[in-house]
Scaffold this motif. Structure first.
Motif, PDB file in Angstrom:
ATOM      1  N   THR A 179       0.662  -1.191  -0.017  1.00  0.00           N
ATOM      2  CA  THR A 179       0.073  -0.030  -0.081  1.00  0.00           C
ATOM      3  C   THR A 179       0.890   1.146   0.019  1.00  0.00           C
ATOM      4  OG1 THR A 179      -0.182   0.096   2.511  1.00  0.00           O
ATOM      5  CG2 THR A 179      -1.833  -1.340   1.277  1.00  0.00           C
ATOM      6  N   ALA A 180       2.246   1.208   0.502  1.00  0.00           N
ATOM      7  CA  ALA A 180       3.042   2.330   0.604  1.00  0.00           C
ATOM      8  C   ALA A 180       2.423   3.195   1.724  1.00  0.00           C
ATOM      9  CB  ALA A 180       3.157   3.210  -0.391  1.00  0.00           C
ATOM     10  N   SER A 181       1.640   2.690   2.696  1.00  0.00           N
ATOM     11  CA  SER A 181       1.272   3.342   3.851  1.00  0.00           C
ATOM     12  C   SER A 181       2.657   3.665   4.579  1.00  0.00           C
ATOM     13  CB  SER A 181       0.160   2.807   4.535  1.00  0.00           C
ATOM     14  OG  SER A 181      -0.873   2.564   3.879  1.00  0.00           O
TER      15      SER A 181
ATOM     16  N   LEU B 252      -5.639   6.921  -7.094  1.00  0.00           N
ATOM     17  CA  LEU B 252      -5.852   6.905  -5.579  1.00  0.00           C
ATOM     18  C   LEU B 252      -4.453   6.251  -5.088  1.00  0.00           C
ATOM     19  CD1 LEU B 252      -9.155   4.732  -5.092  1.00  0.00           C
ATOM     20  CD2 LEU B 252      -8.806   7.332  -4.811  1.00  0.00           C
ATOM     21  N   ARG B 253      -3.419   6.008  -6.026  1.00  0.00           N
ATOM     22  CA  ARG B 253      -2.282   5.327  -5.439  1.00  0.00           C
ATOM     23  C   ARG B 253      -1.374   6.504  -5.145  1.00  0.00           C
ATOM     24  NH1 ARG B 253      -2.159   1.425 -10.754  1.00  0.00           N
ATOM     25  NH2 ARG B 253      -4.192   0.726 -10.726  1.00  0.00           N
ATOM     26  N   VAL B 254      -0.372   6.147  -4.082  1.00  0.00           N
ATOM     27  CA  VAL B 254       0.517   7.283  -3.907  1.00  0.00           C
ATOM     28  C   VAL B 254       1.752   6.824  -4.663  1.00  0.00           C
ATOM     29  CG1 VAL B 254      -0.307   7.483  -1.541  1.00  0.00           C
ATOM     30  CG2 VAL B 254       1.368   5.868  -2.065  1.00  0.00           C
ATOM     31  N   ALA B 255       2.598   8.031  -4.780  1.00  0.00           N
ATOM     32  CA  ALA B 255       4.022   8.051  -5.511  1.00  0.00           C
ATOM     33  C   ALA B 255       4.962   7.361  -4.755  1.00  0.00           C
ATOM     34  CB  ALA B 255       4.066   9.498  -5.731  1.00  0.00           C
ATOM     35  N   ALA B 256       4.712   6.982  -3.486  1.00  0.00           N
ATOM     36  CA  ALA B 256       5.803   6.393  -3.127  1.00  0.00           C
ATOM     37  C   ALA B 256       6.424   5.070  -3.554  1.00  0.00           C
ATOM     38  CB  ALA B 256       5.271   5.620  -1.635  1.00  0.00           C
ATOM     39  N   HIS B 257       5.586   4.286  -4.425  1.00  0.00           N
ATOM     40  CA  HIS B 257       6.481   3.142  -5.123  1.00  0.00           C
ATOM     41  C   HIS B 257       7.295   3.640  -6.158  1.00  0.00           C
ATOM     42  CE1 HIS B 257       4.150  -0.001  -3.147  1.00  0.00           C
ATOM     43  NE2 HIS B 257       2.886   0.538  -3.387  1.00  0.00           N
ATOM     44  N   GLU B 258       7.246   4.960  -6.712  1.00  0.00           N
ATOM     45  CA  GLU B 258       8.114   5.265  -7.714  1.00  0.00           C
ATOM     46  C   GLU B 258       9.622   5.737  -6.939  1.00  0.00           C
ATOM     47  OE1 GLU B 258       7.156   5.080 -10.521  1.00  0.00           O
ATOM     48  OE2 GLU B 258       5.014   4.687 -10.044  1.00  0.00           O
TER      49      GLU B 258
ATOM     50  N   GLN C 117      15.327   7.227  -1.020  1.00  0.00           N
ATOM     51  CA  GLN C 117      14.435   8.397  -1.400  1.00  0.00           C
ATOM     52  C   GLN C 117      13.184   8.660  -0.627  1.00  0.00           C
ATOM     53  OE1 GLN C 117      13.944   7.527  -5.696  1.00  0.00           O
ATOM     54  NE2 GLN C 117      15.472   9.095  -6.119  1.00  0.00           N
ATOM     55  N   TYR C 118      12.648   7.334  -0.165  1.00  0.00           N
ATOM     56  CA  TYR C 118      11.202   7.142   0.630  1.00  0.00           C
ATOM     57  C   TYR C 118      11.476   7.811   1.845  1.00  0.00           C
ATOM     58  CZ  TYR C 118       7.133   5.604   2.937  1.00  0.00           C
ATOM     59  OH  TYR C 118       6.095   5.329   3.860  1.00  0.00           O
ATOM     60  N   TYR C 119      12.611   7.524   2.478  1.00  0.00           N
ATOM     61  CA  TYR C 119      12.897   8.142   3.866  1.00  0.00           C
ATOM     62  C   TYR C 119      13.846   9.392   3.879  1.00  0.00           C
ATOM     63  CZ  TYR C 119      11.134   3.798   5.602  1.00  0.00           C
ATOM     64  OH  TYR C 119      10.317   2.666   5.751  1.00  0.00           O
ATOM     65  N   SER C 120      13.871   9.969   2.541  1.00  0.00           N
ATOM     66  CA  SER C 120      14.506  10.959   2.455  1.00  0.00           C
ATOM     67  C   SER C 120      15.929  11.138   2.842  1.00  0.00           C
ATOM     68  CB  SER C 120      14.019  12.437   3.111  1.00  0.00           C
ATOM     69  OG  SER C 120      12.687  12.485   2.401  1.00  0.00           O
ATOM     70  N   LEU C 121      16.644   9.795   2.850  1.00  0.00           N
ATOM     71  CA  LEU C 121      17.891   9.776   3.448  1.00  0.00           C
ATOM     72  C   LEU C 121      18.997  10.654   2.684  1.00  0.00           C
ATOM     73  CD1 LEU C 121      17.964   5.982   4.368  1.00  0.00           C
ATOM     74  CD2 LEU C 121      17.739   7.877   5.847  1.00  0.00           C
ATOM     75  N   ASP C 122      18.898  10.435   1.239  1.00  0.00           N
ATOM     76  CA  ASP C 122      19.590  11.330   0.265  1.00  0.00           C
ATOM     77  C   ASP C 122      19.599  12.802   0.470  1.00  0.00           C
ATOM     78  OD1 ASP C 122      17.021  11.114  -0.406  1.00  0.00           O
ATOM     79  OD2 ASP C 122      17.346  11.317  -2.771  1.00  0.00           O
ATOM     80  N   VAL C 123      18.333  13.338   0.784  1.00  0.00           N
ATOM     81  CA  VAL C 123      18.462  14.812   1.190  1.00  0.00           C
ATOM     82  C   VAL C 123      19.062  15.017   2.767  1.00  0.00           C
ATOM     83  CG1 VAL C 123      16.634  16.398   1.713  1.00  0.00           C
ATOM     84  CG2 VAL C 123      16.201  14.812  -0.101  1.00  0.00           C
ATOM     85  N   ILE C 124      18.774  14.042   3.447  1.00  0.00           N
ATOM     86  CA  ILE C 124      19.487  14.316   4.821  1.00  0.00           C
ATOM     87  C   ILE C 124      20.952  14.311   4.873  1.00  0.00           C
ATOM     88  CG2 ILE C 124      19.584  13.178   7.008  1.00  0.00           C
ATOM     89  CD1 ILE C 124      16.652  12.305   6.975  1.00  0.00           C
ATOM     90  N   LEU C 125      21.338  13.128   3.953  1.00  0.00           N
ATOM     91  CA  LEU C 125      22.739  13.027   3.736  1.00  0.00           C
ATOM     92  C   LEU C 125      23.393  14.497   3.098  1.00  0.00           C
ATOM     93  CD1 LEU C 125      25.341  11.455   3.976  1.00  0.00           C
ATOM     94  CD2 LEU C 125      24.797  10.506   1.753  1.00  0.00           C
ATOM     95  N   PHE C 126      22.819  14.959   2.115  1.00  0.00           N
ATOM     96  CA  PHE C 126      23.098  15.959   1.463  1.00  0.00           C
ATOM     97  C   PHE C 126      23.124  17.371   2.193  1.00  0.00           C
ATOM     98  CE2 PHE C 126      21.796  19.941  -0.788  1.00  0.00           C
ATOM     99  CZ  PHE C 126      22.745  20.126  -1.703  1.00  0.00           C
ATOM    100  N   LEU C 127      21.961  17.510   3.284  1.00  0.00           N
ATOM    101  CA  LEU C 127      21.798  18.440   4.251  1.00  0.00           C
ATOM    102  C   LEU C 127      23.263  18.495   5.080  1.00  0.00           C
ATOM    103  CD1 LEU C 127      18.328  18.952   4.705  1.00  0.00           C
ATOM    104  CD2 LEU C 127      19.668  20.469   3.638  1.00  0.00           C
ATOM    105  N   ILE C 128      23.451  17.093   5.474  1.00  0.00           N
ATOM    106  CA  ILE C 128      24.748  16.919   6.512  1.00  0.00           C
ATOM    107  C   ILE C 128      25.749  17.351   6.052  1.00  0.00           C
ATOM    108  CG2 ILE C 128      25.966  15.346   7.674  1.00  0.00           C
ATOM    109  CD1 ILE C 128      23.230  13.718   8.232  1.00  0.00           C
ATOM    110  N   LEU C 129      26.219  17.108   4.563  1.00  0.00           N
ATOM    111  CA  LEU C 129      27.372  17.312   3.841  1.00  0.00           C
ATOM    112  C   LEU C 129      27.598  19.014   3.707  1.00  0.00           C
ATOM    113  CD1 LEU C 129      27.461  14.619   0.892  1.00  0.00           C
ATOM    114  CD2 LEU C 129      28.961  14.811   3.183  1.00  0.00           C
ATOM    115  N   ILE C 130      26.505  19.539   3.356  1.00  0.00           N
ATOM    116  CA  ILE C 130      26.315  21.007   3.390  1.00  0.00           C
ATOM    117  C   ILE C 130      26.674  21.735   4.698  1.00  0.00           C
ATOM    118  CG2 ILE C 130      24.838  23.140   3.056  1.00  0.00           C
ATOM    119  CD1 ILE C 130      25.448  21.770   0.465  1.00  0.00           C
ATOM    120  N   LYS C 131      26.246  20.965   5.621  1.00  0.00           N
ATOM    121  CA  LYS C 131      26.437  21.630   7.153  1.00  0.00           C
ATOM    122  C   LYS C 131      27.836  21.507   7.602  1.00  0.00           C
ATOM    123  CE  LYS C 131      24.972  21.297  11.857  1.00  0.00           C
ATOM    124  NZ  LYS C 131      24.054  20.680  12.895  1.00  0.00           N
TER     125      LYS C 131
END
Length: 514
Positions: free
Chosen positions: A169-171, A460-466, A471-485
């Motif tokens: 379901t990607a809930s 009705l389907r969420v985009a999480a499956h894509e 990416q779903y847990y935004s780990l790449d974004v978090i890592l990027f922000l950590i590197l920027i910091k």
């Protein structure tokens, strides 16, 4: 009268025009699973849909618009697989070991379902279907049936939302309060429980990705060679129906194409057979109803456990009605046994004071719908979790089978019989549970019809499956922000150091001039 006839004729034409052809496959050998599926297809047939229902249980009931298909091969192989040991032995299997056990059972179920002669006949027929409904119980490969018929894939599960279902379901999977069913934790977990819960989730997800999903994919392409990969089928699931209810289970976040239909099998009380009616009516001191469900057999209880239960019952002033599958020598006078009992109708009788149950979800739903408190003897699966919810909410007491003693059962019965709060809370929960905008079958039918009308309802389907897992847990974004910091801190440190050095040099130059 003539006008009424014309109106009814028009409505009949409209109903026939909106009728859909639906295939429903429920391969699990557990009668409780069959009950959910059969309740659903009966309701759909009553609304005019042409339904084909395949399961390993034979139905002798003739219902208009409903065609039942007996999966004989599945039933025979299930009997061979599970007849070698008692289900009560599962109680000794650790919670973590249940994960690969269920996964393996799912692989076996997918394989024997596809290979069943009746399923092969369906797949090789020229039939067309507007929707295909399959039971979801670690049997992802069966989604290939919907693909084969180019129909929307609708899944039904006999449990509620959990880690076992969220990958479809990607809930949101929030392990801080969403517990694994086998751990039987409440939503308010301790720190140690949250550690165990998240490690269990990691283990299950890892096993799925590394082994079980690839094996399911092999089974899928063995029988449906032109199917896309398993992940494509999973993300294209149109609708997921859960046998759960926030009143009974716990409230959890759900995406739009997931619908809770817990209690779909509940029916209005029917008239009891004369002997049972008389037994219940004459039991002025009250009745305790006892059943270990459809899969667990009371006759398979160890003799020592059986004797302990009878000793407890012999000391009660209340009568006991026990679903017991064979003769029971030495039973006390206040104990009445039957090989089969109409559970919902018995629980509706006002003289029933409490229900001793294995804690299965259907039994728990039925007891709450009738406002009867429960003493649970959970053995395996989600039974411990169901009973933990009952304890937390105040309408039940749990005596786990692996911790069972005569004293614990006696204490639980005396506590519940002597404390009216359990019964009062059960009645309050019953009011909540029965307070529905529409009947659960009407709710399920509406969404199934909605998916058919809107060609699978992809909106009705969420985009999480894509997204990938990181990416779903935004780990790449978090890592990027950590590197920027880190870079900013590094730059700030370098600039600060240079400024300090320059200031020091100026100060030294000034001192030399002076």
């Amino acid at each position: 009268m003539k006008s009424l006839y014309i109106i009814l004729s028009i409505l009949s034409v409209i109903s026939i025009g909106n009728a859909a052809k639906i295939l429903c496959v429920f391969p699990a050998g557990a009668h409780s699973h069959y009950t959910i599926g059969y309740s659903l297809v009966k309701g759909l047939a009553a609304k005019g849909h042409q339904v084909t229902f395949a399961s390993p249980f034979e139905s002798k009931e003739s219902i208009k618009n409903l065609k039942t298909i007996y999966l004989e091969d599945v039933q025979k192989q299930a009997e061979e697989r599970f007849s070698k040991r008692s289900i009560f032995d599962i109680v000794n299997v650790p919670a973590l070991a249940m994960i690969p056990l269920v996964g393996d059972m799912g692989l076996w179920t997918s394989e024997v379902t596809y290979s069943d002669k009746a399923i092969q006949t369906i797949l090789n027929s020229n039939e067309t279907y507007d929707a295909v409904i399959t039971e979801a119980f670690a049997t992802d490969a069966l989604q290939g049936i919907a693909y084969h018929f180019n129909a929307p894939s609708i899944l039904v599960t006999t449990i509620g939302p959990s880690i076992w279902t969220n990958y479809v379901t990607a809930s949101p999977s929030m392990y801080s309060y969403m517990t694994n069913p086998f751990l039987a934790y409440t939503q308010k977990m301790t720190f140690c429980q949250r550690v165990i819960n998240i490690l269990t989730a990691f283990l299950q997800n890892s096993l799925n990705v590394i082994y079980f999903f690839p094996q399911q994919d092999k089974i899928l392409h063995k029988y449906i060679p032109d199917a896309p990969n398993l992940y494509e089928l999973i993300k294209n699931t149109s609708l997921y129906l859960f046998n759960s209810d926030p009143v009974l289970n716990v409230p959890l976040p759900l995406v739009p194409n997931t619908i809770e239909i817990g209690g779909i099998h509940i029916e209005p009380p029917k008239k009891l057979p004369e002997d049972l009616q008389k037994f219940l009516d004459d039991s002025k001191e009250g009745v305790i109803y006892f059943s270990m469900g459809g899969n667990l057999k009371s006759k398979e209880l160890p003799q020592a456990t059986r004797d302990a239960i009878l000793r407890v019952f012999s000391k009660l002033k209340e009568k006991v009605l026990w679903k017991f599958e064979e003769d029971l020598p030495g039973k006390p006078k206040n104990v009445e046994i039957r090989k089969w009992l109409p559970q919902q109708d018995i629980l509706a009788h006002p003289n029933v004071k409490l229900f001793i149950t294995h804690g299965g979800l259907l039994s728990t739903v039925e007891s709450l719908s009738r406002g009867v408190p429960v003493v649970g003897i959970p053995v395996f699966g989600d039974q411990a979790l169901n009973m933990q919810n009952a304890v937390t909410r105040g309408y039940g007491i749990s005596v786990p089978y692996k911790e069972f003693t005569e004293e614990k059962l006696s204490s639980a019965l005396q506590e519940m019989l002597g404390n009216s709060s359990y019964s009062q809370i059960a009645k309050e929960m019953s009011t909540l549970m029965n307070d529905k905008q529409v009947k659960q079958i009407d709710k399920a039918a509406y969404w199934i019809e909605y998916v058919i009308r809107h060609k699978g309802a992809p909106h009705l389907r969420v985009a999480a499956h894509e997204l990938t897992w990181y990416q779903y847990y935004s780990l790449d974004v978090i890592l990027f922000l950590i590197l920027i910091k880190i870079v900013l801190i590094k730059v700030f440190w370098i600039v600060s150091r240079k400024l300090c050095k320059r200031l020091c040099n100026k100060k030294q130059t000034k001192q030399k001039k002076n």
